[in-house]
Design a protein around this motif. Structure first.
Motif, PDB file in Angstrom:
ATOM      1  N   VAL A  21       0.834  -1.208   0.000  1.00 25.14           N
ATOM      2  CA  VAL A  21       0.000   0.000   0.000  1.00 25.14           C
ATOM      3  C   VAL A  21       0.869   1.258   0.000  1.00 25.14           C
ATOM      4  CG1 VAL A  21      -1.719   1.307   1.301  1.00 25.14           C
ATOM      5  CG2 VAL A  21      -1.941  -1.161   1.095  1.00 25.14           C
ATOM      6  N   ALA A  22       1.929   1.253   0.792  1.00 35.63           N
ATOM      7  CA  ALA A  22       2.807   2.431   0.866  1.00 35.63           C
ATOM      8  C   ALA A  22       3.416   2.734  -0.494  1.00 35.63           C
ATOM      9  CB  ALA A  22       3.891   2.205   1.914  1.00 35.63           C
ATOM     10  N   ALA A  23       3.853   1.704  -1.223  1.00 33.11           N
ATOM     11  CA  ALA A  23       4.456   1.918  -2.537  1.00 33.11           C
ATOM     12  C   ALA A  23       3.449   2.510  -3.519  1.00 33.11           C
ATOM     13  CB  ALA A  23       5.018   0.608  -3.082  1.00 33.11           C
ATOM     14  N   VAL A  24       2.221   2.007  -3.468  1.00 33.21           N
ATOM     15  CA  VAL A  24       1.187   2.524  -4.363  1.00 33.21           C
ATOM     16  C   VAL A  24       0.858   3.976  -4.010  1.00 33.21           C
ATOM     17  CG1 VAL A  24      -1.213   2.287  -5.124  1.00 33.21           C
ATOM     18  CG2 VAL A  24       0.218   0.248  -4.840  1.00 33.21           C
ATOM     19  N   LEU A  25       0.652   4.244  -2.721  1.00 34.89           N
ATOM     20  CA  LEU A  25       0.315   5.605  -2.301  1.00 34.89           C
ATOM     21  C   LEU A  25       1.433   6.586  -2.663  1.00 34.89           C
ATOM     22  CD1 LEU A  25      -1.359   5.055   1.172  1.00 34.89           C
ATOM     23  CD2 LEU A  25      -2.452   5.899  -0.902  1.00 34.89           C
ATOM     24  N   ASN A  26       2.674   6.191  -2.445  1.00 35.63           N
ATOM     25  CA  ASN A  26       3.792   7.080  -2.749  1.00 35.63           C
ATOM     26  C   ASN A  26       3.967   7.318  -4.243  1.00 35.63           C
ATOM     27  OD1 ASN A  26       4.444   7.549  -0.064  1.00 35.63           O
ATOM     28  ND2 ASN A  26       5.779   5.765   0.035  1.00 35.63           N
ATOM     29  N   ALA A  27       3.426   6.432  -5.074  1.00 36.83           N
ATOM     30  CA  ALA A  27       3.497   6.615  -6.524  1.00 36.83           C
ATOM     31  C   ALA A  27       2.350   7.459  -7.065  1.00 36.83           C
ATOM     32  CB  ALA A  27       3.496   5.250  -7.214  1.00 36.83           C
ATOM     33  N   MET A  28       1.337   7.700  -6.250  1.00 36.21           N
ATOM     34  CA  MET A  28       0.173   8.469  -6.703  1.00 36.21           C
ATOM     35  C   MET A  28       0.462   9.968  -6.635  1.00 36.21           C
ATOM     36  SD  MET A  28      -2.949   6.352  -4.888  1.00 36.21           S
ATOM     37  CE  MET A  28      -4.263   7.290  -5.681  1.00 36.21           C
ATOM     38  N   PRO A  29       0.312  10.667  -7.761  1.00 44.11           N
ATOM     39  CA  PRO A  29       0.555  12.118  -7.740  1.00 44.11           C
ATOM     40  C   PRO A  29      -0.412  12.869  -6.818  1.00 44.11           C
ATOM     41  CG  PRO A  29      -0.218  11.402  -9.918  1.00 44.11           C
ATOM     42  CD  PRO A  29      -0.036  10.181  -9.088  1.00 44.11           C
ATOM     43  N   GLU A  30      -1.612  12.335  -6.648  1.00 43.82           N
ATOM     44  CA  GLU A  30      -2.579  12.971  -5.759  1.00 43.82           C
ATOM     45  C   GLU A  30      -2.062  12.992  -4.323  1.00 43.82           C
ATOM     46  OE1 GLU A  30      -3.186  10.345  -7.778  1.00 43.82           O
ATOM     47  OE2 GLU A  30      -5.238  10.363  -8.528  1.00 43.82           O
ATOM     48  N   LYS A  31      -1.397  11.932  -3.917  1.00 45.47           N
ATOM     49  CA  LYS A  31      -0.859  11.850  -2.550  1.00 45.47           C
ATOM     50  C   LYS A  31       0.294  12.831  -2.381  1.00 45.47           C
ATOM     51  CE  LYS A  31       0.529   9.399   1.381  1.00 45.47           C
ATOM     52  NZ  LYS A  31       1.779  10.019   1.654  1.00 45.47           N
TER      53      LYS A  31
END
Length: 167
Positions: free
Chosen positions: A30-40
């Motif tokens: 989850v952390a990897a996905v969230l950190n890859a999201m420009p929105e985050k």
């Protein structure tokens, strides 16, 4: 009767093993996905700017209070007891205002964080559900979770990133 009990137990074991095998699980970082999201990334920057602004306001008020304390200490011997008592009350009120500002800033920061991250969490949850349904996965566990119970399932991090249009 004993043969019937053994037969029943054997059937139950076969059925329960079949049920366990029918459930597919996967892990997701989850952390990897969230950190890859420009929105985050944008939400993080917005939240930091908001917090920095609040901290600057509090510091400004605190610095003004420190100047008053210094001034009052220097002038205390030249003032009457009543004036000094009034000044102490003023300083106490200023200290209470700063404490209230800090409390309000914490509450406002939490509300801002909730407002910024809620749509991101919903988008991620929708992508996880879509990928899990497409791959007939019954359980998706966070790869980084300290309560991780099963980690040998396929990792769908790449599929969720692809679903979100991320690299």
């Amino acid at each position: 009767m004993k043969k019937l009990s053994v037969l029943f137990a054997a059937i139950m074991m076969v059925v329960s093993v079949g049920m366990v095998k029918a459930q597919k699980s996967a892990t997701l970082n989850v952390a990897a996905v969230l950190n890859a999201m420009p929105e985050k990334t944008k939400a993080d920057a917005d939240l930091k700017a908001f917090i920095d602004t609040k901290q600057t306001e509090i510091k400004k008020k605190g610095d003004a209070g420190q100047l008053k304390v210094k001034q009052y200490q220097e002038e205390a011997s030249k003032k009457t007891a009543e004036e000094n008592k009034a000044r102490e009350a003023e300083l106490q009120k200023l200290q209470e205002e700063i404490a209230q500002m800090q409390d309000k800033a914490m509450k406002d920061s939490q509300a801002k964080q909730d407002a910024l991250y809620e749509p991101i969490e919903k988008k991620l949850q929708a992508a996880i559900e879509k990928v899990a349904k497409a791959n007939t996965i019954d359980f998706v566990l966070d790869y980084n979770s300290s309560t991780l119970l099963y980690k040998n399932g396929p990792d769908i991090t790449a599929d969720v990133k692809k679903e979100l249009g991320l690299k």
